[in-house]
Design a protein around this motif. Structure first.
Motif, PDB file in Angstrom:
ATOM      1  N   GLU A 270     -21.845  62.179   0.449  1.00  0.00           N
ATOM      2  CA  GLU A 270     -21.241  61.533  -0.699  1.00  0.00           C
ATOM      3  C   GLU A 270     -19.893  62.165  -1.049  1.00  0.00           C
ATOM      4  O   GLU A 270     -19.675  63.351  -0.812  1.00  0.00           O
ATOM      5  CB  GLU A 270     -22.159  61.644  -1.933  1.00  0.00           C
ATOM      6  CG  GLU A 270     -23.417  60.788  -1.819  1.00  0.00           C
ATOM      7  CD  GLU A 270     -24.285  60.822  -3.073  1.00  0.00           C
ATOM      8  OE1 GLU A 270     -25.315  60.112  -3.076  1.00  0.00           O
ATOM      9  OE2 GLU A 270     -23.937  61.540  -4.035  1.00  0.00           O
ATOM     10  N   GLU A 271     -19.032  61.332  -1.628  1.00  0.00           N
ATOM     11  CA  GLU A 271     -17.754  61.792  -2.152  1.00  0.00           C
ATOM     12  C   GLU A 271     -17.711  61.506  -3.641  1.00  0.00           C
ATOM     13  O   GLU A 271     -17.899  60.360  -4.063  1.00  0.00           O
ATOM     14  CB  GLU A 271     -16.590  61.099  -1.447  1.00  0.00           C
ATOM     15  CG  GLU A 271     -15.233  61.513  -1.979  1.00  0.00           C
ATOM     16  CD  GLU A 271     -14.089  60.881  -1.211  1.00  0.00           C
ATOM     17  OE1 GLU A 271     -13.761  61.398  -0.125  1.00  0.00           O
ATOM     18  OE2 GLU A 271     -13.535  59.867  -1.678  1.00  0.00           O
ATOM     19  N   HIS A 272     -17.480  62.539  -4.447  1.00  0.00           N
ATOM     20  CA  HIS A 272     -17.404  62.407  -5.901  1.00  0.00           C
ATOM     21  C   HIS A 272     -15.997  62.754  -6.364  1.00  0.00           C
ATOM     22  O   HIS A 272     -15.491  63.848  -6.057  1.00  0.00           O
ATOM     23  CB  HIS A 272     -18.420  63.317  -6.584  1.00  0.00           C
ATOM     24  CG  HIS A 272     -19.843  62.869  -6.397  1.00  0.00           C
ATOM     25  ND1 HIS A 272     -20.606  62.364  -7.425  1.00  0.00           N
ATOM     26  CD2 HIS A 272     -20.635  62.846  -5.289  1.00  0.00           C
ATOM     27  CE1 HIS A 272     -21.799  62.049  -6.970  1.00  0.00           C
ATOM     28  NE2 HIS A 272     -21.845  62.345  -5.674  1.00  0.00           N
ATOM     29  N   ALA A 273     -15.362  61.831  -7.087  1.00  0.00           N
ATOM     30  CA  ALA A 273     -14.036  62.068  -7.658  1.00  0.00           C
ATOM     31  C   ALA A 273     -14.184  62.636  -9.068  1.00  0.00           C
ATOM     32  O   ALA A 273     -15.080  62.246  -9.822  1.00  0.00           O
ATOM     33  CB  ALA A 273     -13.246  60.771  -7.699  1.00  0.00           C
ATOM     34  N   PHE A 274     -13.294  63.559  -9.407  1.00  0.00           N
ATOM     35  CA  PHE A 274     -13.290  64.199 -10.730  1.00  0.00           C
ATOM     36  C   PHE A 274     -12.242  63.510 -11.612  1.00  0.00           C
ATOM     37  O   PHE A 274     -11.112  63.282 -11.180  1.00  0.00           O
ATOM     38  CB  PHE A 274     -12.972  65.685 -10.617  1.00  0.00           C
ATOM     39  CG  PHE A 274     -13.958  66.478  -9.802  1.00  0.00           C
ATOM     40  CD1 PHE A 274     -15.215  65.991  -9.504  1.00  0.00           C
ATOM     41  CD2 PHE A 274     -13.604  67.748  -9.332  1.00  0.00           C
ATOM     42  CE1 PHE A 274     -16.121  66.729  -8.757  1.00  0.00           C
ATOM     43  CE2 PHE A 274     -14.511  68.493  -8.580  1.00  0.00           C
ATOM     44  CZ  PHE A 274     -15.759  67.990  -8.291  1.00  0.00           C
TER      45      PHE A 274
END
Length: 277
Positions: A270-274
């Motif tokens: 998964e890729e999580h953006a802040f």
């Protein structure tokens, strides 16, 4: 777990290299670390976690403007890691990793900063040790991309990044130039280039395949599947004992195509953006 940060790629490779090579899910970490050692990134920050015996049990790195890459880490330790990382890299824009890790680091960042996070990509990681021929082999053949095809390949790289929703469109020229220099970019040629596929150097005898991109006007002819089968067979005949690749969980077509040539899922990513407050 005790965490250490460094900006010295040689120190990171010496401390965490063995840990990374033993874990196929750390393949991207290993590739990027190798690229940094070869001088392909102007700056980088590394981190590793040590257990009570001083053995490495965690590794992470970031090369701006890319997101943080992290190996498996539980929620208990993620907040301590985030606290230390933010002291050196307060502008970190997001994190990539297996779901438990990405979620734990994202939650730790949100708790520390008051910001919010968004999961913007869910992938599956697949591996292969033996290639099967595609059920409908495409006309044409795989070959190394030519340097005079640079402009075409840059356009395809940008299109891939936009279509896949990943970071990289702004770095398309650098990515293509680096791959061309190392003969790591290939095209499926059917009287003309109709599909593009890349492959990474081996990390622990595992070669990662990608990106794979076929322009819309050339789709539905089997070019992408045939290209992946051919480049995987080439890797296994040379420097690799296993190949891996990523697919978008929301794209059943790519998952089906790669399964047909022998790839099997082994974990998610998964890729999580802040989003700062």
């Amino acid at each position: 777990m005790r965490f250490e940060l460094t900006r010295d790629p040689s120190e990171f490779a010496a401390r965490a290299g063995g840990y990374i090579e033993e874990r196929i899910e750390c393949n991207v970490l290993g590739t990027v670390s190798q690229n940094i050692l070869e001088g392909r990134h102007p700056s980088a920050l590394f981190g590793y976690g040590l257990d009570h015996r001083g053995d490495v049990r965690f590794a992470a790195l970031r090369t701006p403007p890319w997101f943080l890459l992290a190996s498996e880490l539980d929620e208990q330790h993620a907040r301590d890691f985030v606290e230390l990382w933010l002291e050196a890299d307060p502008e970190v824009p997001g994190v990539n990793g297996v779901p438990r890790t990405a979620q734990a680091i994202a939650a730790g960042w949100a708790a520390r900063t008051g910001g919010s996070t968004e999961c913007r990509m869910r992938d599956a990681m697949h591996s292969l040790e033996e290639v099967r021929d595609p059920p409908r082999p495409a006309h044409g053949q795989l070959r190394v991309a030519h340097h005079d095809e640079r402009a075409l390949l840059i356009g395809w790289m940008r299109a891939f990044a936009h279509e896949a929703g990943v970071t990289g469109a702004d770095q398309a020229e650098a990515l293509v130039d680096a791959a061309l220099r190392r003969d790591r970019l290939f095209v499926w040629n059917a009287e003309q280039p109709v599909s593009m596929v890349g492959c990474s150097p081996p990390i622990g005898a595992v070669v990662r395949i990608g990106p794979v991109y076929t322009p819309p006007e050339f789709r539905r002819h089997g070019y992408g599947g045939s290209a992946v089968a051919a480049i995987s067979r080439r890797a296994l005949a040379g420097e690799a004992t296993k190949c891996m690749l990523f697919t978008d969980l929301a794209n059943p077509t790519s998952n089906k195509i790669y399964a047909e040539v022998g790839y099997r899922p082994f974990a998610n990513w998964e890729e999580h953006a802040f989003k700062p407050a």
